[in-house]
Structure formats: C-alpha cells, structure tokens
Scaffold this motif. Sequence first.
Motif, short mmCIF file in Angstrom:
data_model
loop_
_atom_site.label_atom_id
_atom_site.label_comp_id
_atom_site.label_asym_id
_atom_site.label_seq_id
_atom_site.Cartn_x
_atom_site.Cartn_y
_atom_site.Cartn_z
N UNK A 212 -67.17 -93.17 11.75
CA UNK A 212 -66.64 -92.14 12.60
C UNK A 212 -66.60 -90.68 12.16
N UNK A 213 -66.30 -89.68 12.76
CA UNK A 213 -66.30 -88.39 12.24
C UNK A 213 -64.77 -87.61 12.71
N UNK A 214 -64.53 -86.55 12.18
CA UNK A 214 -63.44 -85.83 12.40
C UNK A 214 -63.78 -84.53 12.13
N UNK A 215 -63.13 -83.48 12.80
CA UNK A 215 -63.02 -81.87 12.30
C UNK A 215 -61.81 -81.33 12.07
N UNK A 216 -61.50 -80.64 11.19
CA UNK A 216 -60.28 -80.01 10.95
C UNK A 216 -60.53 -78.43 11.69
N UNK A 217 -59.81 -78.28 12.59
CA UNK A 217 -59.71 -76.99 13.39
C UNK A 217 -58.65 -76.08 13.22
N UNK A 218 -58.97 -74.77 13.13
CA UNK A 218 -57.68 -73.95 12.99
C UNK A 218 -56.99 -73.61 14.27
N UNK A 219 -55.73 -73.89 14.24
CA UNK A 219 -55.06 -73.83 15.70
C UNK A 219 -54.32 -72.59 15.93
N UNK A 248 -56.60 -80.28 -2.73
CA UNK A 248 -57.63 -80.70 -3.38
C UNK A 248 -58.94 -80.41 -3.43
N UNK A 249 -59.18 -79.63 -2.29
CA UNK A 249 -60.54 -78.84 -2.20
C UNK A 249 -60.47 -77.72 -1.60
N UNK A 250 -60.22 -76.40 -2.57
CA UNK A 250 -59.86 -75.09 -1.99
C UNK A 250 -60.84 -74.30 -1.28
N UNK A 251 -62.06 -74.75 -1.62
CA UNK A 251 -63.13 -74.27 -1.08
C UNK A 251 -63.43 -74.46 0.22
N UNK A 252 -63.00 -75.48 0.94
CA UNK A 252 -62.99 -75.60 2.38
C UNK A 252 -62.18 -74.90 2.91
N UNK A 253 -61.04 -74.42 2.41
CA UNK A 253 -60.02 -73.50 2.96
C UNK A 253 -60.65 -72.25 3.11
N UNK A 254 -61.32 -71.68 1.90
CA UNK A 254 -61.91 -70.38 2.09
C UNK A 254 -62.90 -70.41 2.93
N UNK A 255 -64.05 -71.37 2.80
CA UNK A 255 -64.87 -71.52 4.00
C UNK A 255 -64.46 -71.14 5.47
N UNK A 256 -63.25 -71.78 5.80
CA UNK A 256 -62.58 -71.59 7.10
C UNK A 256 -62.26 -70.28 7.33
N UNK A 258 -63.71 -67.53 5.94
CA UNK A 258 -65.03 -66.79 6.26
C UNK A 258 -65.45 -66.89 7.42
N UNK A 259 -65.30 -68.43 8.14
CA UNK A 259 -65.98 -68.52 9.63
C UNK A 259 -65.10 -67.89 10.70
N UNK A 260 -63.73 -67.55 10.20
CA UNK A 260 -63.07 -66.60 11.23
C UNK A 260 -62.98 -65.06 11.05
#
Length: 341
Positions: A212-219, A248-256, A258-260
């Motif tokens: 399955x898949x999931x996404x982490x979404x800013x709320x 554990x993976x700071x790059x994911x947060x930084x990319x989020x 950027x997307x905002x």
Amino acid sequence: MSLEDRIVAAWYREARWLKLFRPLSILYRYFVNRRRQHYHKGKKTVWRAPVPVIVVGNITVGGTGKSPLVAWLARFLKERGWRPGILSRGYGGRSEVYPLLVTDTTAVEACGDEPAMLAAQTGAPVMVDPDRPRGARRLLEENCNILLSDDGLQHLALGRDIELVVVDGERGFGNRRCLPEGPLREPLSRLATVDALIVNGKPRVPPSENYFTMALVPIRWRYLRDDSIRPVTPLPFAREVHAVAGIGNPARFFATLDALGLEPVVHGFADHHRYRPQDLQFDGTPDQSAMPIVMTAKDAVKCRGFADERYWALEIEAQPNQAFIDWLSRRLDMLTQQCER
C-alpha cells in the motif's frame, strides 16, 4: 557533515567502500536470524496480550514515517470504537521508573520526543518501557482493548496480530545490505513474513501482495509561544525562514517546506537531538537572526520551554490510500470476531 551522515549517504548511493564492512554485516545478519529463530522455536519467551496488538516498524535505520502512521491508526481505531494504547521504547529519553505513562507534565527528557508527540497528537494513553510486554500489561490497566507498538518490529518478546512495515518511497532500501554495510536492521527476506508494506511517498520498491501507499500531508502551523493554530496557507510569516529538523530524514521535511513556497535556510540535526537554546541562535545579519524558525512537531516538543516569538512547528498527518484502509478494516473485523469467541 558528521561521520554518521556520511555513512547514511553512502548506504543510499551504494558506495563501493562499504564492502569493507561486509564481514561485520554477515555476522550481524547471522545473529539477527538466530535471535528470531530462538523466539520462533520457543527458546525465548513471547508474551501474548489478551487484546489485539498491531506493530508498526521498519527494517531500515532512520525515519520512514512510522510515528505519523501510528498517530493515524490511533485516531482511526477510536473512530471505530476501539480504545487504543500506544507502546514506545522512548528512544532518547531516560526515566528512573518504568513503565512510564506519558502525561502533560512528563518531561521529554524522561519519555523521549516521539512518545510526547504521540500523546499530544492522539490523546491516547502512551506507555514508555524498554520492556514491551511489561509496558503492554500496564496499558491494559488503562482500559485499552487494542495496542499499537511504535517501532516494535524487532521487539519480538511481544506477540503481535498485525505487523505493518513502513518504507521510505524515496530512499527505498539503499544498497539492500544489513548493518553496518547497509541500512537494513533485518534482511529483506523479513518482508515476506509481515502483514502489510506501506510505502511513504512515491514508491521505488516493487509492488507485492498487501502493498500500500501513504502520504505525509501538512495540515497546520502551531505557534509555539502560545500553542495557537494557523492554517498551512496563507503563510503566517515571511517566506525566508530557518528550518530545523532533528529527525531520521531531515531532507524530507526541507522538501515539504520548499513545496509550500518557503525559502528555508536549512539546519539538520541528529535524530532525537536534545536541543538547547544556543543550538538555535543562528549567525548572520540582524534580519537573518530575526527570521522565523520552523521545525517538525517532534522537534517542537523539546523546544517549547524556551520558544520565543520566532518559533513555529509544521504539523503533518499520514494519509494512507483507500486500499490500505479497506484492508485494515477487514483485518479489524476479523480481530473483533476472534475477541468475541
């Protein structure tokens, strides 16, 4: 970049020099398999709770999105009439007494950052104990009728009814080698024994049954100074910010960020970093010093005590795909039937 960061980067770009660690990796894999066999054959005791147990874990070192999924599961179970409790090892915390029930007054230094975050996000009882069966027994005293074991895949002393493995879709399994040559806590063959594989983000692993898949979404944004809430958009501050992540993976947060549409000056810290005010005093011009400081919810629980008007936390939620929700609903119906027998 620290030595730890260099090794992690090497795992995911499949650096050749990591072969130097292969003898240690073979030895590590041998002991992991032997330990698992000891539990399977009864040489080590497995304690089974009288209520269903759902384990959420991963087989790689570092963050994959386990804790957001645990928070989602707790809310989902409550909506279906269950009374969930959450078990955690409490990594990064140290208490004089275990089991430790996390409350509003529990120091993060005692319980760890993820348990404090999960307690605040879910309102469910959160129990910290390195001894998972002991913590589970204590949760039963809190009237819980289903247990969620956060990062519990390798804690085999606690029996489980459902095993969920979360995979970072961007990073996958790296070079697919066990520690220390690669990022794997267990061999990839372990995935054949779990109930479901949930890929966080864009999948880069081959599809399989119960995949399955999931996404982490800013709320929302949380203002740490007074704990007030703001919507994700429009931004409640200027686009130029200092971005802090000790996960554990700071790059994911930084990319989020950027997307905002933010323009972050990034500051990565080690996972579970214990912040001090001086860690977040960034050099630069007066304008840069006054820039907002944005961080993850996991970081925020450790910074509330000294947060000033610059501090904001971006809160996210896991959003599993509908196929997983349907699959989980069927499994929960089966567990309900078993409990009624």
